[in-house]
Write a protein that holds these residues in place. Structure first.
Motif, PDB file in Angstrom:
ATOM      1  N   UNK A  92       0.852  -1.193   0.000  1.00  0.00           N
ATOM      2  CA  UNK A  92       0.000   0.000   0.000  1.00  0.00           C
ATOM      3  C   UNK A  92       0.882   1.235   0.000  1.00  0.00           C
ATOM      4  N   UNK A  93       0.569   2.183  -0.886  1.00  0.00           N
ATOM      5  CA  UNK A  93       1.309   3.441  -0.971  1.00  0.00           C
ATOM      6  C   UNK A  93       0.326   4.584  -0.750  1.00  0.00           C
ATOM      7  N   UNK A  94       0.605   5.422   0.230  1.00  0.00           N
ATOM      8  CA  UNK A  94      -0.364   6.422   0.675  1.00  0.00           C
ATOM      9  C   UNK A  94       0.175   7.835   0.500  1.00  0.00           C
ATOM     10  N   UNK A  95      -0.746   8.760   0.273  1.00  0.00           N
ATOM     11  CA  UNK A  95      -0.402  10.186   0.228  1.00  0.00           C
ATOM     12  C   UNK A  95      -1.652  10.989   0.534  1.00  0.00           C
ATOM     13  N   UNK A  96      -1.460  12.225   0.943  1.00  0.00           N
ATOM     14  CA  UNK A  96      -2.604  13.120   1.106  1.00  0.00           C
ATOM     15  C   UNK A  96      -3.231  13.345  -0.262  1.00  0.00           C
ATOM     16  N   UNK A  97      -4.548  13.434  -0.288  1.00  0.00           N
ATOM     17  CA  UNK A  97      -5.246  13.528  -1.560  1.00  0.00           C
ATOM     18  C   UNK A  97      -5.477  14.972  -1.982  1.00  0.00           C
ATOM     19  N   UNK A  98      -5.398  15.221  -3.276  1.00  0.00           N
ATOM     20  CA  UNK A  98      -5.769  16.514  -3.845  1.00  0.00           C
ATOM     21  C   UNK A  98      -7.269  16.599  -4.123  1.00  0.00           C
ATOM     22  N   UNK A  99      -7.959  15.464  -3.999  1.00  0.00           N
ATOM     23  CA  UNK A  99      -9.401  15.416  -4.245  1.00  0.00           C
ATOM     24  C   UNK A  99     -10.125  15.988  -3.031  1.00  0.00           C
ATOM     25  N   UNK A 100     -10.983  17.000  -3.208  1.00  0.00           N
ATOM     26  CA  UNK A 100     -11.672  17.591  -2.053  1.00  0.00           C
ATOM     27  C   UNK A 100     -12.605  16.620  -1.343  1.00  0.00           C
ATOM     28  N   UNK A 101     -12.980  15.520  -2.012  1.00  0.00           N
ATOM     29  CA  UNK A 101     -13.872  14.542  -1.392  1.00  0.00           C
ATOM     30  C   UNK A 101     -13.113  13.404  -0.719  1.00  0.00           C
ATOM     31  N   UNK A 102     -11.786  13.487  -0.681  1.00  0.00           N
ATOM     32  CA  UNK A 102     -10.987  12.423  -0.070  1.00  0.00           C
ATOM     33  C   UNK A 102      -9.896  13.022   0.806  1.00  0.00           C
ATOM     34  N   UNK A 103      -9.484  12.257   1.784  1.00  0.00           N
ATOM     35  CA  UNK A 103      -8.362  12.653   2.645  1.00  0.00           C
ATOM     36  C   UNK A 103      -7.062  11.989   2.212  1.00  0.00           C
ATOM     37  N   UNK A 104      -7.176  10.716   1.801  1.00  0.00           N
ATOM     38  CA  UNK A 104      -5.993   9.909   1.515  1.00  0.00           C
ATOM     39  C   UNK A 104      -6.158   9.212   0.167  1.00  0.00           C
ATOM     40  N   UNK A 105      -5.106   9.278  -0.655  1.00  0.00           N
ATOM     41  CA  UNK A 105      -5.030   8.466  -1.866  1.00  0.00           C
ATOM     42  C   UNK A 105      -4.344   7.155  -1.512  1.00  0.00           C
ATOM     43  N   UNK A 106      -4.971   6.057  -1.908  1.00  0.00           N
ATOM     44  CA  UNK A 106      -4.457   4.713  -1.637  1.00  0.00           C
ATOM     45  C   UNK A 106      -4.118   4.050  -2.968  1.00  0.00           C
ATOM     46  N   UNK A 107      -2.850   3.854  -3.191  1.00  0.00           N
ATOM     47  CA  UNK A 107      -2.364   3.224  -4.416  1.00  0.00           C
ATOM     48  C   UNK A 107      -1.868   1.834  -4.045  1.00  0.00           C
TER      49      UNK A 107
END
Length: 382
Positions: A63-78
């Motif tokens: 799992x690779x995580x980062x703060x999200x640029x999407x206003x509807x999300x907090x975390x991007x999960x790749x």
């Protein structure tokens, strides 16, 4: 061989486990990224002896995580599925069990603040575009892993993590039924091709001369079954618009049989070249939807559901899993709004994961000690 230290958090998520890392600490280039992940896991050996993998598909996940640029999300999960015996990485699928650890890991990494009591983490699955809300127990603003929740396939108890999946229909293939059919025949076997959280080809166990209650070892020893199943899966991938899936882990394959212990249906899930020891979170949503939709291969073997939302209980090789499906019946079939599950996770270790410096590429900053320097607070996950 010069090595580089990458910060990592090692978690069990649901019935899988693997390293969770910050996306900014890894190469953006997919080929270089695959090299790093294969080195970390030890891909190419049945025991993953030169890495931290566990010699099974459920223990070679990343799992690779980062703060999200999407206003509807907090975390991007790749997500990345690293092969066990092959030097191969598949970035197509997602993993719902590893997703169970994303909320706690994001808090542990400092990517998302915790509040006293319960912390809601809005997650965007980069691989599929699905949106998931995770509710994590955080007394005094810290993740707790102790609790009384039980999930089959994991010993003991732990703090519950509630997952609510949205935007799961057609996330990979663009439609609930990518081929437009509720049931069709491939190589003489009736199948339902469905995309809910995970694209799957689903058949009845008895079509392969199986009961559906076989254990994992028995299924994996039955190479005649895999030789029969794999061409069907490959053709299913073509019909679902996924192209040549010969070397891809999607679509997954599932077998259904009547319930034996009061559940809705019995199922076995394949990853796809080995049987899952319990049940995938994403796969459970697809199988549950198949059980609810009239006219699929589940017709006549799945116990009828009452009301909506419906609780679909899937009996699997290690016990059972419950999926709460919020849906609406229509003249055309069903509309799935969301699916909810209860999972658990546990932080097993944290520290630095060593990989060959040559695998990282020039874009990753490394200090004089050979450690990856902290990346910027904001970065895309793909």
């Amino acid at each position: 061989m010069t090595q580089t230290a990458i910060p990592f958090w090692f978690l069990r998520g649901g019935t899988s486990r693997g390293p969770y890392m910050r996306r900014t600490d890894l190469p953006q280039d997919r080929e270089a990224l695959a090299d790093v992940l294969m080195a970390a896991v030890g891909a190419g050996h049945p025991l993953n002896i030169d890495g931290i993998g566990g010699g099974a598909a459920v223990t070679t996940k990343v799992a690779m995580l980062s703060r999200s640029d999407d206003p509807a999300a907090d975390i991007d999960y790749f997500f990345a599925q690293v092969a066990v015996t092959e030097r191969q990485v598949d970035f197509r699928p997602t993993c719902g069990n590893i997703l169970s650890g994303v909320g706690p890991a994001a808090i542990e990494m400092g990517l998302h603040p915790a509040v006293d009591g319960e912390t809601r983490v809005r997650i965007l699955s980069v691989n599929t575009g699905a949106r998931i809300e995770a509710i994590v127990r955080t007394p005094d603003g810290r993740v707790t892993y102790e609790g009384d929740a039980v999930i089959d396939g994991v010993p003991g108890t732990a703090a519950p993590i509630l997952l609510n999946f949205q935007d799961v229909v057609g996330s990979s293939c663009g439609a609930l039924l990518p081929s437009g059919e509720r049931r069709e025949t491939i190589d003489g076997i009736d199948v339902t091709l469905m995309d809910v959280a995970m694209p799957m080809a689903i058949a009845r166990a008895d079509a392969f001369g199986l009961t559906g209650t076989e254990g994992v070892a028995e299924l994996d020893a039955n190479r005649e079954f895999y030789a029969r199943m794999e061409p069907i899966r490959v053709e299913a991938g073509r019909r679902m618009g996924l192209g040549d899936v010969t070397s891809s882990v999607t679509p997954k394959f599932g077998l259904l049989a009547p319930p034996r212990h009061g559940g809705t249906v019995t199922a076995r899930y394949f990853m796809p070249w080995n049987a899952h020891p319990s049940m995938a979170v994403t796969g459970s949503q697809c199988l549950a939807t198949c059980a609810l939709l009239p006219g699929t291969v589940a017709d006549g073997i799945a116990a009828p559901a009452s009301g909506a939302p419906a609780i679909v209980t899937i009996e699997h090789a290690s016990g059972r899993i419950e999926v709460t499906v919020d849906y609406e019946a229509t003249d055309e079939g069903i509309v799935v709004r969301s699916a909810g599950l209860l999972r658990t996770a546990r932080l097993l270790a944290r520290g630095e994961l060593m990989v060959p410096r040559s695998a990282l590429g020039p874009e990753v900053n490394v200090d004089h000690r050979g450690a990856v320097q902290a990346g910027p607070a904001h970065a895309g996950a793909a």
